[in-house]
Write a protein that holds these residues in place. Structure first.
Motif, PDB file in Angstrom:
ATOM      1  N   SER A   1      41.490 -79.189 -16.336  1.00 31.68           N
ATOM      2  CA  SER A   1      42.223 -78.666 -17.500  1.00 31.68           C
ATOM      3  C   SER A   1      43.706 -78.578 -17.182  1.00 31.68           C
ATOM      4  CB  SER A   1      41.726 -77.260 -17.843  1.00 31.68           C
ATOM      5  OG  SER A   1      40.362 -77.278 -18.118  1.00 31.68           O
ATOM      6  N   GLN A   2      44.504 -78.879 -18.182  1.00 31.95           N
ATOM      7  CA  GLN A   2      45.933 -78.621 -18.026  1.00 31.95           C
ATOM      8  C   GLN A   2      46.323 -77.387 -18.813  1.00 31.95           C
ATOM      9  OE1 GLN A   2      48.990 -81.501 -17.994  1.00 31.95           O
ATOM     10  NE2 GLN A   2      47.536 -83.190 -17.858  1.00 31.95           N
ATOM     11  N   ASP A   3      45.416 -76.977 -19.630  1.00 30.31           N
ATOM     12  CA  ASP A   3      45.744 -75.846 -20.507  1.00 30.31           C
ATOM     13  C   ASP A   3      44.477 -75.044 -20.757  1.00 30.31           C
ATOM     14  OD1 ASP A   3      47.206 -74.180 -22.061  1.00 30.31           O
ATOM     15  OD2 ASP A   3      48.011 -75.769 -23.362  1.00 30.31           O
ATOM     16  N   ILE A   4      44.679 -73.916 -21.394  1.00 28.86           N
ATOM     17  CA  ILE A   4      43.538 -73.080 -21.744  1.00 28.86           C
ATOM     18  C   ILE A   4      42.748 -73.784 -22.837  1.00 28.86           C
ATOM     19  CG2 ILE A   4      42.856 -70.856 -22.747  1.00 28.86           C
ATOM     20  CD1 ILE A   4      45.357 -69.689 -21.418  1.00 28.86           C
ATOM     21  N   GLU A   5      41.448 -73.830 -22.644  1.00 30.46           N
ATOM     22  CA  GLU A   5      40.617 -74.529 -23.618  1.00 30.46           C
ATOM     23  C   GLU A   5      39.755 -73.536 -24.379  1.00 30.46           C
ATOM     24  OE1 GLU A   5      38.486 -77.630 -21.628  1.00 30.46           O
ATOM     25  OE2 GLU A   5      40.327 -78.632 -20.982  1.00 30.46           O
ATOM     26  N   THR A   6      39.243 -74.025 -25.439  1.00 35.18           N
ATOM     27  CA  THR A   6      38.440 -73.124 -26.282  1.00 35.18           C
ATOM     28  C   THR A   6      36.939 -73.290 -26.028  1.00 35.18           C
ATOM     29  OG1 THR A   6      38.555 -74.790 -28.004  1.00 35.18           O
ATOM     30  CG2 THR A   6      40.127 -72.955 -28.155  1.00 35.18           C
ATOM     31  N   SER A   7      36.582 -74.411 -25.387  1.00 29.01           N
ATOM     32  CA  SER A   7      35.153 -74.671 -25.158  1.00 29.01           C
ATOM     33  C   SER A   7      34.658 -73.925 -23.911  1.00 29.01           C
ATOM     34  CB  SER A   7      34.931 -76.177 -24.965  1.00 29.01           C
ATOM     35  OG  SER A   7      33.656 -76.396 -24.431  1.00 29.01           O
ATOM     36  N   SER A   8      33.494 -73.273 -24.074  1.00 24.78           N
ATOM     37  CA  SER A   8      32.925 -72.517 -22.951  1.00 24.78           C
ATOM     38  C   SER A   8      31.873 -73.323 -22.186  1.00 24.78           C
ATOM     39  CB  SER A   8      32.298 -71.228 -23.473  1.00 24.78           C
ATOM     40  OG  SER A   8      31.201 -71.570 -24.308  1.00 24.78           O
ATOM     41  N   THR A   9      31.693 -74.597 -22.566  1.00 21.92           N
ATOM     42  CA  THR A   9      30.614 -75.413 -21.985  1.00 21.92           C
ATOM     43  C   THR A   9      30.694 -75.479 -20.454  1.00 21.92           C
ATOM     44  OG1 THR A   9      30.901 -76.746 -23.950  1.00 21.92           O
ATOM     45  CG2 THR A   9      29.425 -77.627 -22.239  1.00 21.92           C
ATOM     46  N   GLU A  10      31.889 -75.806 -19.968  1.00 21.66           N
ATOM     47  CA  GLU A  10      32.054 -75.983 -18.521  1.00 21.66           C
ATOM     48  C   GLU A  10      31.736 -74.690 -17.769  1.00 21.66           C
ATOM     49  OE1 GLU A  10      32.529 -78.766 -17.053  1.00 21.66           O
ATOM     50  OE2 GLU A  10      32.986 -78.126 -14.996  1.00 21.66           O
ATOM     51  N   SER A  11      32.239 -73.577 -18.335  1.00 19.55           N
ATOM     52  CA  SER A  11      31.996 -72.278 -17.697  1.00 19.55           C
ATOM     53  C   SER A  11      30.502 -71.981 -17.637  1.00 19.55           C
ATOM     54  CB  SER A  11      32.706 -71.171 -18.480  1.00 19.55           C
ATOM     55  OG  SER A  11      34.054 -71.473 -18.622  1.00 19.55           O
ATOM     56  N   GLN A  12      29.834 -72.324 -18.708  1.00 17.99           N
ATOM     57  CA  GLN A  12      28.384 -72.065 -18.748  1.00 17.99           C
ATOM     58  C   GLN A  12      27.633 -72.936 -17.731  1.00 17.99           C
ATOM     59  OE1 GLN A  12      27.638 -72.655 -22.926  1.00 17.99           O
ATOM     60  NE2 GLN A  12      28.114 -70.520 -23.435  1.00 17.99           N
ATOM     61  N   LYS A  13      28.156 -74.185 -17.594  1.00 21.82           N
ATOM     62  CA  LYS A  13      27.519 -75.096 -16.629  1.00 21.82           C
ATOM     63  C   LYS A  13      27.624 -74.509 -15.219  1.00 21.82           C
ATOM     64  CE  LYS A  13      28.120 -79.680 -18.615  1.00 21.82           C
ATOM     65  NZ  LYS A  13      28.949 -80.899 -18.505  1.00 21.82           N
ATOM     66  N   ILE A  14      28.815 -74.074 -14.884  1.00 20.17           N
ATOM     67  CA  ILE A  14      29.034 -73.531 -13.536  1.00 20.17           C
ATOM     68  C   ILE A  14      28.219 -72.268 -13.337  1.00 20.17           C
ATOM     69  CG2 ILE A  14      30.767 -72.532 -11.954  1.00 20.17           C
ATOM     70  CD1 ILE A  14      32.805 -74.466 -13.281  1.00 20.17           C
ATOM     71  N   ALA A  15      28.168 -71.454 -14.395  1.00 17.34           N
ATOM     72  CA  ALA A  15      27.394 -70.207 -14.303  1.00 17.34           C
ATOM     73  C   ALA A  15      25.913 -70.505 -14.054  1.00 17.34           C
ATOM     74  CB  ALA A  15      27.572 -69.395 -15.570  1.00 17.34           C
ATOM     75  N   GLY A  16      25.482 -71.688 -14.497  1.00 16.66           N
ATOM     76  CA  GLY A  16      24.077 -72.058 -14.326  1.00 16.66           C
ATOM     77  C   GLY A  16      23.781 -72.679 -12.971  1.00 16.66           C
ATOM     78  N   LEU A  17      24.816 -72.955 -12.183  1.00 12.34           N
ATOM     79  CA  LEU A  17      24.588 -73.599 -10.874  1.00 12.34           C
ATOM     80  C   LEU A  17      24.027 -72.599  -9.873  1.00 12.34           C
ATOM     81  CD1 LEU A  17      27.868 -75.737 -10.503  1.00 12.34           C
ATOM     82  CD2 LEU A  17      25.540 -76.597 -10.906  1.00 12.34           C
ATOM     83  N   PRO A  18      23.148 -73.060  -8.982  1.00 13.51           N
ATOM     84  CA  PRO A  18      22.615 -72.135  -7.962  1.00 13.51           C
ATOM     85  C   PRO A  18      23.732 -71.593  -7.059  1.00 13.51           C
ATOM     86  CG  PRO A  18      21.924 -74.415  -7.506  1.00 13.51           C
ATOM     87  CD  PRO A  18      22.639 -74.432  -8.822  1.00 13.51           C
ATOM     88  N   GLY A  19      23.685 -70.319  -6.757  1.00 18.10           N
ATOM     89  CA  GLY A  19      24.672 -69.692  -5.871  1.00 18.10           C
ATOM     90  C   GLY A  19      25.972 -69.346  -6.559  1.00 18.10           C
ATOM     91  N   ALA A  20      26.018 -69.457  -7.891  1.00 16.21           N
ATOM     92  CA  ALA A  20      27.262 -69.148  -8.611  1.00 16.21           C
ATOM     93  C   ALA A  20      27.621 -67.677  -8.427  1.00 16.21           C
ATOM     94  CB  ALA A  20      27.102 -69.480 -10.078  1.00 16.21           C
ATOM     95  N   LYS A  21      28.935 -67.450  -8.299  1.00 11.05           N
ATOM     96  CA  LYS A  21      29.411 -66.075  -8.083  1.00 11.05           C
ATOM     97  C   LYS A  21      30.499 -65.766  -9.105  1.00 11.05           C
ATOM     98  CE  LYS A  21      28.611 -66.282  -3.142  1.00 11.05           C
ATOM     99  NZ  LYS A  21      29.227 -66.453  -1.845  1.00 11.05           N
TER     100      LYS A  21
END
Lengths: 321, 249
Positions: free
Chosen positions: A164-184
């Motif tokens: 990202s170069q800027d703040i985005e409105t989509s939460s998809t990426e954040s949700q993907k990372i949150a779903g990864l094993p060992g996410a903190k």
């Protein structure tokens, strides 16, 4: 380790060992750079945040989680750069808003640090951020990826993730990372962005002086290490020479008797000590002197064997030195 | 030549063995001195000069008094040079220093002999009594330097006793002990005027009466010691050098 989303890369994986901090700062400062530079070392990471060429924030975070900011962080960076044989520099462009968010984030107070996501009641946490009208940043990350959600007065401003170069409105990426094993997650409470904008660290910190002090310190350290190494090498050589001297004495004593120790001692003293055994010319002189003395004590045949044995031993020992 | 052959025929085998033994010692010691330190050069010249001194017995010009006196000078120089050699060996054993040039030893020996020759040349022909005095001086020097050499040899042996050559110094000790007996017994006879030379001198030249008959036992023992110690010293010196040659071969 503090891991920020990558943004738009300007440089990646530049070897820090060949860089000079004042030059790096000058380049980023004069180029009106907006974004952040992360110096990644084996034991720590240092992040410098720039807004239109102004160094607005500096954060040093060790592997153990210890943090330094401002002058201390820059000073640590200088010492790391001057002394490092490793380490890389990554520079990422970000939008002004995002840069200010990161800046605010770096200056923020840690409320949660490296909490396992699966152990957190995330819903309750988000409700708390809203109800407390919190300014801050929720960082979700694994060892490889990270994403951030910025909040202002408890309301999400947007999302920021790798690329990202800027703040985005989509939460998809954040949700993907949150779903990864060992996410903190980390939760930082920040002050208002405007409040933090006014400072330019480059105006209050003399980078050149810090750098020179670090280089001088590093040079002193290097000299000290070299000196210790030289001493160790000298001692090592001295030990080997002492061992060789004993070998030579044992050989001569074996042929001419106990008087051989005195002969070897005397000839080594004449040649300036056992270090003469390192020099070809002196070895020739030493052997000739031993031969001259031994001739008075042993047979021609034994003398020949003795001289061969001595030459062989000295040559073998010299090859190891 | 005829004179020499006649002289040889007069020499008993006892004398001949002595001369050959000393010749052997001189030759082997000379061999040691080749390519070696001057320690051996001094010893070598010394033993070679003793050989020359002993070869006097087969010298066809033995009846020339000046030559006879020169023989005593040669014998004296021999023991001095040998002692110098042992002294240098002892110094080497203590300090491991090998200094000086061989040529110095050669020149020194030649110079002393030349000086002795000139001394005899410019002075009157020695009488039998003077020649006897030369012999007394020579024997006295031999006796005292033999004692000194025994002490030097002992010290050298103690320092290098586990070296291959050390037993050679025991042999040298035996040689110098026998030389001490040989020369000492002769000196004893000379000092009390019981020697053959003095008996001949007083018989021909003076009316002096000798008391030799009063001390027949001592004279007989000393004469026997002189004869056999001299013979054994020549044998032992030959044997010693053969032994050292084998040790250093």
């Amino acid at each position: 380790m503090f891991l920020l989303p990558k943004g738009s890369p300007l440089f990646e994986n530049l070897a820090v060992g060949v860089l000079k901090l004042p030059e790096v700062m000058s380049k980023l400062g004069t180029g009106s750079f907006t974004g952040y530079a992360s110096f990644v070392f084996q034991a720590s990471t240092i992040i410098l945040v720039f807004e239109a060429g102004k160094l607005v924030s500096a954060l040093h975070e060790g592997k153990d989680g210890a943090r330094q900011t401002g002058f201390e962080a820059l000073s640590t960076l200088s010492y790391h750069m001057a002394g490092t044989n490793g380490g890389v520099l990554n520079v990422y462009k970000l939008s002004k808003d995002l840069t200010m968010c990161i800046h605010a984030l770096l200056q923020g107070e840690i409320l949660y640090k490296a909490q396992e996501l699966k152990l957190i009641d995330i819903k309750a946490l988000l409700e708390r951020i809203g109800s407390e009208r919190m300014n801050g940043c929720l960082r979700i990350y694994t060892d490889e990826r990270s994403a951030m959600i910025f909040y202002k007065d408890g309301t999400p401003l947007g999302f920021f993730h790798d690329g990202s170069q800027d703040i985005e409105t989509s939460s998809t990426e954040s949700q993907k990372i949150a779903g990864l094993p060992g996410a903190k997650i980390d939760l930082f409470s920040t002050q208002g962005v405007e409040h933090l904008m006014s400072l330019d660290l480059l105006e209050v910190v003399n980078i050149q002086n810090i750098w020179e002090a670090a280089v001088a310190h590093q040079q002193a350290e290097t000299n000290k290490i070299n000196s210790v190494r030289e001493e160790r090498e000298k001692k090592n050589i001295a030990d080997k020479l002492a061992k060789l001297e004993e070998q030579v004495k044992t050989i001569v004593i074996g042929s001419v008797g106990k008087v051989g120790r005195g002969i070897v001692d005397k000839e080594l003293t004449e040649q300036g000590g056992n270090s003469c055994l390192l020099d070809e010319t002196n070895v020739v002189k030493f052997l000739a002197a031993i031969e001259r003395s031994a001739k008075l004590l042993i047979s021609t045949t034994s003398l020949k064997v003795l001289m061969e044995q001595l030459a062989k031993t000295i040559t073998a020992a010299k090859s190891e030195l | 030549m005829e004179q020499f052959v006649e002289l040889l025929s007069q020499i008993n085998s006892f004398e001949l063995i002595r001369v050959i033994s000393w010749g052997l010692a001189g030759a082997i010691s000379f061999y040691f001195s080749i390519g070696n330190a001057r320690v051996w050069t001094s010893i070598s010249i010394g033993f070679f000069l003793i050989f020359l001194g002993q070869a006097y017995a087969i010298n066809p010009w033995v009846h020339y008094y000046k030559l006879s006196a020169f023989h005593n000078i040669v014998g004296t120089v021999a023991i001095v040079v040998i002692t110098h050699g042992f002294l240098e060996y002892y110094v080497f054993c203590r300090t491991f220093e090998i200094s000086g040039k061989k040529v110095t030893v050669y020149l020194f020996s030649l110079l002393i002999l030349a000086a002795g020759g000139i001394f005899l040349y410019i002075n009157p022909t020695p009488s039998p009594n003077t020649i006897r005095n030369f012999k007394i001086v020579e024997n006295a020097i031999w006796v005292f330097l033999s004692i000194m050499n025994l002490e030097l040899i002992r010290k050298i042996y103690v320092t290098i006793k586990d070296s291959p050559i050390s037993k050679g110094f025991i042999a040298f000790g035996i040689v110098f002990f026998l030389i001490f007996l040989w020369k000492g017994s002769e000196l004893y006879l000379q000092i009390f005027q019981w020697d053959r030379d003095w008996q001949d001198i007083i018989a021909v030249m003076t009316d002096e009466v000798s008391d030799i008959d009063n001390f027949a036992g001592r004279v007989q023992i000393s004469t026997l010691v002189d004869k056999y110690a001299g013979f054994l010293s020549s044998l032992s010196v030959g044997g010693t050098f053969i032994y050292i040659y084998r040790l250093l071969k």
